[in-house]
Design an enzyme around this catalytic site. Structure first.
Site, short mmCIF file in Angstrom:
data_model
loop_
_atom_site.label_atom_id
_atom_site.label_comp_id
_atom_site.label_asym_id
_atom_site.label_seq_id
_atom_site.Cartn_x
_atom_site.Cartn_y
_atom_site.Cartn_z
N ILE A 157 4.89 129.21 13.83
CA ILE A 157 6.07 128.93 14.65
C ILE A 157 6.09 129.88 15.85
CG2 ILE A 157 8.57 128.57 14.67
CD1 ILE A 157 8.49 128.34 11.63
N PRO A 158 5.16 129.70 16.81
CA PRO A 158 5.21 130.54 18.00
C PRO A 158 6.49 130.27 18.78
CG PRO A 158 3.58 128.79 18.25
CD PRO A 158 4.08 128.73 16.85
N HIS A 159 7.05 131.32 19.36
CA HIS A 159 8.31 131.16 20.08
C HIS A 159 8.48 132.25 21.13
CE1 HIS A 159 9.00 133.67 16.51
NE2 HIS A 159 9.91 134.32 17.22
N ALA A 160 9.31 131.92 22.12
CA ALA A 160 9.62 132.89 23.18
C ALA A 160 11.00 132.60 23.73
CB ALA A 160 8.59 132.81 24.30
#
Length: 114
Positions: A59-62
Site C-alpha cells: 500500500i504505497p502512499h503519499a
C-alpha cells in the site's frame, strides 16, 4: 474509485517498475498535478520503511502538495514482485493512496479501510 486507476494482470519486474505503473495509474485518474513531485513523495515514504505490508499486499502512499484530490489506484500482479515486504514474500495486490498535503488524516482513513 475511478476505473482509470485500476489495472489487472500487470507484469512488473521490480519494486521500481511497480511504483512507476501505480503512479501512472494514479495520474490517469486526474488527481495529481505534478507526477514527478507525487512520485518523489511515494519514494520518500518508501525510504522510511517498505509499504509492502505482507501477505502479498503493498500500500504505497503519499500525502503531498502534488495531489489535487484524494485518490486510490489498484493493480494486481499475478506473478508477484519483490517489494521488500515486511514478511519477505512477493507482492501481488497493490493499492496506492494519494492524499493532499492539507488533507489531514485522509490517507490514514483510507489505510484503515483497506
Amino acid at each position: 474509485m475511478d476505473l482509470k486507476g485500476i489495472e489487472l494482470g500487470v507484469f512488473v519486474g521490480s519494486k521500481e517498475e511497480a511504483i512507476n505503473e501505480l503512479v501512472d495509474l494514479m495520474c490517469a485518474t486526474g488527481k495529481i498535478s505534478d507526477k514527478d513531485a507525487y512520485k518523489e513523495g511515494i519514494l520518500a515514504r518508501e525510504a522510511l520503511t517498505s509499504t509492502g505490508i505482507g501477505e502479498g499486499t503493498a500500500i504505497p502512499h503519499a500525502q503531498v502538495a502534488a495531489v489535487k484530490a484524494p485518490g486510490l489506484a489498484a493493480m494486481t500482479v499475478p506473478d508477484g514482485v519483490d517489494y521488500e515486504s515486511l514478511d519477505g514474500q512477493p507482492a501481488h495486490l497493490f493499492f496506492m493512496i494519494a492524499a493532499p498535503a492539507d488533507g489531514g488524516s485522509t490517507h490514514l482513513q483510507a489505510l484503515a479501510k483497506l
